[in-house]
Design a protein around this motif. Structure first.
Motif, PDB file in Angstrom:
ATOM      1  N   GLY A 121       0.801  -1.220   0.000  1.00  0.00           N
ATOM      2  CA  GLY A 121       0.000   0.000   0.000  1.00  0.00           C
ATOM      3  C   GLY A 121       0.829   1.264   0.000  1.00  0.00           C
ATOM      4  O   GLY A 121       0.593   2.184  -0.804  1.00  0.00           O
ATOM      5  N   PHE A 122       1.809   1.341   0.888  1.00  0.00           N
ATOM      6  CA  PHE A 122       2.656   2.530   0.951  1.00  0.00           C
ATOM      7  C   PHE A 122       3.522   2.646  -0.301  1.00  0.00           C
ATOM      8  O   PHE A 122       3.716   3.734  -0.833  1.00  0.00           O
ATOM      9  N   GLY A 123       4.030   1.518  -0.769  1.00  0.00           N
ATOM     10  CA  GLY A 123       4.815   1.537  -1.997  1.00  0.00           C
ATOM     11  C   GLY A 123       4.004   2.055  -3.164  1.00  0.00           C
ATOM     12  O   GLY A 123       4.469   2.893  -3.946  1.00  0.00           O
ATOM     13  N   ALA A 124       2.766   1.584  -3.291  1.00  0.00           N
ATOM     14  CA  ALA A 124       1.897   2.061  -4.379  1.00  0.00           C
ATOM     15  C   ALA A 124       1.600   3.551  -4.212  1.00  0.00           C
ATOM     16  O   ALA A 124       1.553   4.292  -5.211  1.00  0.00           O
ATOM     17  N   ALA A 125       1.423   4.011  -2.994  1.00  0.00           N
ATOM     18  CA  ALA A 125       1.185   5.446  -2.762  1.00  0.00           C
ATOM     19  C   ALA A 125       2.387   6.269  -3.181  1.00  0.00           C
ATOM     20  O   ALA A 125       2.228   7.340  -3.783  1.00  0.00           O
ATOM     21  N   LEU A 126       3.595   5.801  -2.897  1.00  0.00           N
ATOM     22  CA  LEU A 126       4.791   6.518  -3.323  1.00  0.00           C
ATOM     23  C   LEU A 126       4.863   6.605  -4.842  1.00  0.00           C
ATOM     24  O   LEU A 126       5.147   7.668  -5.401  1.00  0.00           O
ATOM     25  N   VAL A 127       4.593   5.506  -5.514  1.00  0.00           N
ATOM     26  CA  VAL A 127       4.640   5.503  -6.978  1.00  0.00           C
ATOM     27  C   VAL A 127       3.587   6.463  -7.547  1.00  0.00           C
ATOM     28  O   VAL A 127       3.864   7.238  -8.461  1.00  0.00           O
TER      29      VAL A 127
END
Length: 131
Positions: A121-127
Motif C-alpha cells: 500500500g505505501f509503496g503504491a502510494a509513493l509511486v
C-alpha cells in the motif's frame, strides 16, 4: 503531482519505513525475530533479503530527506523505492501464503499481514503520488 505537492507525510513515512527495515534486520540477527516453528525454507528465504532491504532503506531514507529539502531527485528515489516496496510486499505475501506463515499464530498473522500490506500500500502510494 510532485514531491512538493504531497507535503511532508510521504517523505516522513519513507524515512520511518527505512528505519523499520534497518531495525527489523538488527532485531533478526540479534534477538531472533523468527517465528517459533518456521517452515524449513524460512531461514534460506530470509537470509536472501538483508542486502536488498538495506539498499531499499538507503533509497527511502535518501529520497525522504532530499524530498523534504525540495530536491526533485528525492521524489525520483521515492518512486523507485515505492516500486521496490510493492515487489517486496507481494513477494512476502506469496511466500507467507504458500508456506503457512499466516497460520502460525495470531501474532504472526497480524505482524506479517501488517508489514506485507504496508509495503504494497505505501509503496503504491509513493509511486502514484511522487511522480
Amino acid at each position: 503531482m510532485n514531491g512538493k505537492q504531497t507535503g511532508k507525510a510521504l517523505p516522513v513515512l519513507a524515512i520511518i519505513t527505512a528505519a523499520g527495515l534497518a531495525l527489523f534486520w538488527i532485531g533478526f540477527f540479534t534477538v531472533g525475530l523468527a517465528p517459533e516453528n518456521p517452515p524449513a525454507c524460512y531461514f534460506a528465504y530470509e537470509h536472501s533479503f538483508p542486502v536488498p532491504d538495506i539498499i531499499l532503506a538507503i533509497v527511502l531514507l535518501t529520497g525522504g530527506v532530499l524530498t523534504l529539502k525540495g530536491n526533485v531527485n528525492g521524489s525520483r528515489l521515492l518512486v523507485a523505492g515505492g516500486g521496490a516496496l510493492v515487489f517486496l510486499g507481494l513477494l512476502d505475501i506469496c511466500f507467507n501464503w504458500q508456506n503457512g506463515m499466516y497460520a502460525l499464530s495470531a501474532l504472526d498473522l497480524g505482524l506479517n499481514a501488517f508489514i506485507n500490506l504496508w509495503c504494497v500500500g505505501f509503496g503504491a502510494a509513493l509511486v502514484a503520488k511522487m511522480k
